[in-house]
Each structure stands twice: as C-alpha cells, then as structure tokens.
Design a protein around this motif. Structure first.
Motif, PDB file in Angstrom:
ATOM      1  N   ARG A 164       0.393   3.918   1.765  1.00 33.53           N
ATOM      2  CA  ARG A 164       0.611   4.343   3.157  1.00 33.53           C
ATOM      3  C   ARG A 164       1.811   3.598   3.762  1.00 33.53           C
ATOM      4  O   ARG A 164       2.661   4.203   4.420  1.00 33.53           O
ATOM      5  CB  ARG A 164      -0.639   4.110   3.995  1.00 33.53           C
TER       6      ARG A 164
ATOM      7  N   TYR B 266       0.799   9.649  -2.662  1.00 32.91           N
ATOM      8  CA  TYR B 266      -0.351  10.342  -2.071  1.00 32.91           C
ATOM      9  C   TYR B 266      -1.574  10.277  -2.986  1.00 32.91           C
ATOM     10  O   TYR B 266      -2.703  10.158  -2.500  1.00 32.91           O
ATOM     11  CB  TYR B 266       0.004  11.795  -1.733  1.00 32.91           C
TER      12      TYR B 266
ATOM     13  N   ARG C 297     -10.213  11.960   2.874  1.00 33.90           N
ATOM     14  CA  ARG C 297     -10.689  12.241   1.504  1.00 33.90           C
ATOM     15  C   ARG C 297     -11.920  13.091   1.500  1.00 33.90           C
ATOM     16  O   ARG C 297     -12.766  13.133   2.226  1.00 33.90           O
ATOM     17  CB  ARG C 297     -10.959  10.939   0.777  1.00 33.90           C
TER      18      ARG C 297
ATOM     19  N   LEU D  62      -3.364   7.245  -2.459  1.00 33.73           N
ATOM     20  CA  LEU D  62      -4.183   7.290  -1.243  1.00 33.73           C
ATOM     21  C   LEU D  62      -5.481   8.072  -1.452  1.00 33.73           C
ATOM     22  O   LEU D  62      -6.283   8.193  -0.527  1.00 33.73           O
ATOM     23  CB  LEU D  62      -3.401   7.914  -0.086  1.00 33.73           C
TER      24      LEU D  62
ATOM     25  N   THR E 183       0.837  10.474   6.971  1.00 32.63           N
ATOM     26  CA  THR E 183       0.264   9.376   6.181  1.00 32.63           C
ATOM     27  C   THR E 183      -1.239   9.235   6.340  1.00 32.63           C
ATOM     28  O   THR E 183      -1.843   8.394   5.687  1.00 32.63           O
ATOM     29  CB  THR E 183       0.952   8.029   6.526  1.00 32.63           C
ATOM     30  N   GLU E 184      -1.832  10.053   7.192  1.00 29.66           N
ATOM     31  CA  GLU E 184      -3.288  10.028   7.349  1.00 29.66           C
ATOM     32  C   GLU E 184      -3.908  10.940   6.304  1.00 29.66           C
ATOM     33  O   GLU E 184      -3.577  12.120   6.230  1.00 29.66           O
ATOM     34  CB  GLU E 184      -3.686  10.490   8.752  1.00 29.66           C
ATOM     35  N   VAL E 185      -4.764  10.388   5.499  1.00 28.61           N
ATOM     36  CA  VAL E 185      -5.397  11.161   4.420  1.00 28.61           C
ATOM     37  C   VAL E 185      -6.903  11.109   4.621  1.00 28.61           C
ATOM     38  O   VAL E 185      -7.499  10.046   4.659  1.00 28.61           O
ATOM     39  CB  VAL E 185      -5.022  10.594   3.045  1.00 28.61           C
TER      40      VAL E 185
ATOM     41  N   SER F 191       0.830  -1.206   0.000  1.00 28.66           N
ATOM     42  CA  SER F 191       0.000   0.000   0.000  1.00 28.66           C
ATOM     43  C   SER F 191       0.865   1.257   0.000  1.00 28.66           C
ATOM     44  O   SER F 191       2.003   1.266   0.486  1.00 28.66           O
ATOM     45  CB  SER F 191      -0.930   0.026   1.216  1.00 28.66           C
TER      46      SER F 191
END
Length: 196
Positions: free
Chosen positions: A90, A144, A196, A147, A192-194, A88
């Motif tokens: 992330r 990114y 959306r 993600l 790394t927290e996205v 992944s």
C-alpha cells in the motif's frame, strides 16, 4: 572546444551515440517521430550530420536506438520506483501515485505520448510500448496481490491504477495545486483501499 563535427582540437569525438539518442528523444517529444530527422538532431547538437553516420547506419537505426533507450529507461524506472515508499505494498502504491502526480514532467509526458502515437503505425514502436506496459502492469499487479487481491482482480486494479496515473497527468495540467492535491489524495485512497 568542440567544432561543428563534434570533435575537440585533438580530433577526439565528443558527441557520442548517447547524445544523438537523447537529442532524438527530445525531438520526438517536441514534434513526434516525423520531427526526428538527421539534420534536425544534428542542429540540436550543434554539429554537422556527418557525425551521425559514424554512429548510425541510417535514420531507422537512430529510431530503433531511441525506442530501445526509451523502453529500457521506462522499465528501469518502474522497477526502481516500485521499491520506494516503504515496506508495505500500500505504501509503495501511494508512493508511485505521489511520484507521478507531484512531479509533473512535461517533457517526459510529451515523449510518452509521442512514442504511443508512433506505435499506432510502427511495429517496433508498438512492441516497445507493449513491453513497457506489460512490465508496468505486472509490477503494480504484484503489489495488489501482496494486498490480498486475486490475480485477475490485481490485474484489473493495476489497469485502473495506470489509467489514473497517466490520465491525471493530462487532465490536471491547468488545475490549481491545492485542488489537484485534494483530488489526487482521494483517488489514492480509492486506488489503495482493498476490501478482501
């Protein structure tokens, strides 16, 4: 046995072009571009400067070869490193953060900073830095986007990511390992927290 000309007893050349470039990179990291002088690099290699002129036309040719090697090495490194860490995006981003925060490389940092300083006054160095930066940012922006971020947001996040990667290597030099690890883990979560 090697003599001061860099040749063995049969006359074979043992100190090749790559040795001069590697020694030049080390001098660059120790003292900046001004320290990369033929005499100094020859002394580092334990040979006379005559061997230099069998490989390079002049000092500028050595500097250009150093830039090319640095650029090629940094681009190859990020291309390889971005594939590590798991399937992944992330996991790959977190792996890059771990790689750059857990394995401090003072010599590598010194060379990176020296090349960037050199780029402030030299067009060839500026072009090499721009190429490396563009590749680094493009690869991380692609992660990114994987993600779910839009292209502009991914590029902005990639810039923040690299600002952290290089900044932490300078800021945390004297920090206790445990404190550094805690702060890096929190930053990794944030980077790394996205949403959306």
């Amino acid at each position: 046995m090697t003599d001061v000309s860099g040749r063995d007893a049969s006359g074979r050349d043992l100190i090749g072009r790559d040795s001069w470039i590697e020694a030049g990179l080390k001098e660059l990291g120790h003292g900046g571009v001004e320290a990369v002088r033929v005499e100094v690099v020859a002394q580092r290699l334990g040979v006379t400067k005559g061997g230099f002129y069998r490989r390079f036309k002049d000092r500028r040719a050595l500097l250009d070869a150093i830039l090319e090697a640095w650029q090629r090495g940094r681009i190859a490194a990020i291309e390889k490193q971005a594939e590590l860490g798991g399937p992944s995006a992330r996991e790959r981003l977190r792996s890059l953060i771990r790689l750059y925060s857990e394995r401090l490389n003072p010599e590598g940092i010194a060379i990176e900073l020296a090349v960037r300083q050199w780029a402030r006054s030299d067009a060839a160095a500026a072009a090499a830095v721009a190429s490396v930066d563009a590749t680094r940012l493009r690869i991380v922006a692609q992660l990114y986007q994987m993600l779910g971020l839009a292209a502009d947001d991914a590029q902005a996040r990639a810039l923040l990511f690299y600002s952290f990667i290089f900044g932490q290597s300078l800021i945390f030099l004297e920090s206790a390992a445990r404190r550094r690890a805690i702060l890096t883990a929190v930053c990794a979560d944030l980077l790394t927290e996205v949403n959306r």
